[in-house]
Enzyme design. Sequence first.
Site, short mmCIF file in Angstrom:
data_model
loop_
_atom_site.label_atom_id
_atom_site.label_comp_id
_atom_site.label_asym_id
_atom_site.label_seq_id
_atom_site.Cartn_x
_atom_site.Cartn_y
_atom_site.Cartn_z
N ASP A 131 26.12 91.59 41.25
CA ASP A 131 25.17 90.55 41.65
C ASP A 131 23.83 90.77 40.95
O ASP A 131 23.40 91.91 40.79
CB ASP A 131 24.99 90.66 43.17
CG ASP A 131 24.41 89.40 43.72
OD1 ASP A 131 25.20 88.59 44.22
OD2 ASP A 131 23.17 89.23 43.62
N HIS B 27 18.34 75.15 20.59
CA HIS B 27 19.31 75.34 19.51
C HIS B 27 19.09 74.36 18.35
O HIS B 27 19.58 74.58 17.25
CB HIS B 27 20.75 75.33 20.04
CG HIS B 27 21.31 73.97 20.31
ND1 HIS B 27 21.04 73.28 21.46
CD2 HIS B 27 22.15 73.18 19.59
CE1 HIS B 27 21.68 72.12 21.43
NE2 HIS B 27 22.37 72.04 20.30
N HIS C 249 14.70 69.17 22.23
CA HIS C 249 15.28 68.90 20.92
C HIS C 249 14.54 67.80 20.13
O HIS C 249 14.25 67.95 18.96
CB HIS C 249 16.75 68.47 21.04
CG HIS C 249 17.61 69.40 21.83
ND1 HIS C 249 17.37 70.75 21.92
CD2 HIS C 249 18.73 69.18 22.57
CE1 HIS C 249 18.30 71.31 22.68
NE2 HIS C 249 19.13 70.38 23.09
#
Length: 456
Positions: free
Chosen positions: A85, A168, A230
Amino acid sequence: MSETQADALVFFGATGDLAYKKIFPALQALVQRGTLNVPVVGVAKSGWTLDQLKARARDSVEHHGGLDQDAFARLCDLLRYVDGDYGDPKTFEQLRQGLGSAKHPVHYLAIPPDVFELVFEQLQKSGCAEGARVVVEKPLGHNLASAQELNRTLHSIFDEKDIFRIDHYLGKNTVQNLLFFRFSNSFVEPIWNRRYVESVEITMSESFGVQGRGSFYDHTGAIRDVVQNHLLQVLTNIAMEPPPGSETEILRDIRVMVLRGIRSLRPEDVVRGQFRGYRQEPGVNPESTVETFVALRLFINSWRWKGVPFYIRAGKCLANTVTEVVVKLYQPPAIFGDVPPPANYYRFRVTPELQIAVGAFVKVPGEEDRGEEQELLILHPEDPNEMGAYEELLHDALQGNCVHFARQDYVEESWRIVDPVLDNATPIHEYEPGTWGPAEAEAIGPHGGWYNPRVE
Ligand code: BG6
């Protein structure tokens, strides 16, 4: 510790979706290229064993890019697994042990943002944050206030130079090329301003829906999912000033300047849409008013761009899957006849593959002065050997190169721009899947209508 080669890579969320779709394929590619040879420690709370993680990794590369037996075997040798956890100190004791003698680990948090803080705290308490770098995935906050809060928490543990915020799109060769192309060709820069450019349009259209991510998407919407990050990054590459070199912090300073020149959006600049059927998607509130489409208009207050409208449009379940930028120039005068030729334009396709085109008007054969529209086109089909965005970004993070990562001030400026139009600041309009969004978007679109990218 930046600029130091990392000596271990830890990734939280090892059994999750992002790891499956993007991280394992990127890790295999890095091993294949010979640029990853440090221990890779996956952390998750799934009750799995290392063998189960390896099986998942194999399945991931088989479905996303293909298995390379040799590289995959080497990746498996590097792979470790800590199950536990994120709130339990024992998980982090195990991680500390798993890191062995590593002094400069990179911790990559491919986990939901609501557990970021817990993980940061445990990393610090267990000593795992010492000498380390951290990589965080979007969403980096939910609005301006929460992004600032996240940055405060991050800075209480890490120096800005050791924080790598992934978008990304910054790892995409095609997005990097926008900048490269602009500043490597002397025919572009002289016309790249308000005297020649009439408008700029950025379209990110996706023909698919929320693909099983309904509960994530219904807390996010198109503005948070792709515009704040983006598409503002794409806009920045189109609009930024030429940098005096490639020094990272100067490049990042210039990028922030673009956003500083943009006034925060007003409701009248934005049209939101939702595709018919979205409310029936699993995980979506049946009365949801979250947008799966957005169209917006903004201006950059700078000597170069004053008065030039920038239009952004993004959506799910649209007519096709493509991200393109069209920079439209002013129409030329009519010399051959009474009708002026159509406006020239630059067209940049950034997904799914690179295209750079210039729209030109060319005489057709024959005696008359009659012309037709043609494109001068540069095509760069996807190359399987090219570094993927995640591969490149992970490689950079391991090297300590943060040029393709967003800095704190950039992230906060981008939230500042969209903050006033988040959630239900504007009405939602339904649209049919497979179309270009709701008709209401026309009202704020470019003179002459939106440019709809064609996919051959
Ligand atoms: C992600 C969004 O960040 O980017 C997705 O969460 C979107 O909704 C995706 O589909 C698009 O990325 P790419 O690289 O496929 O253009």
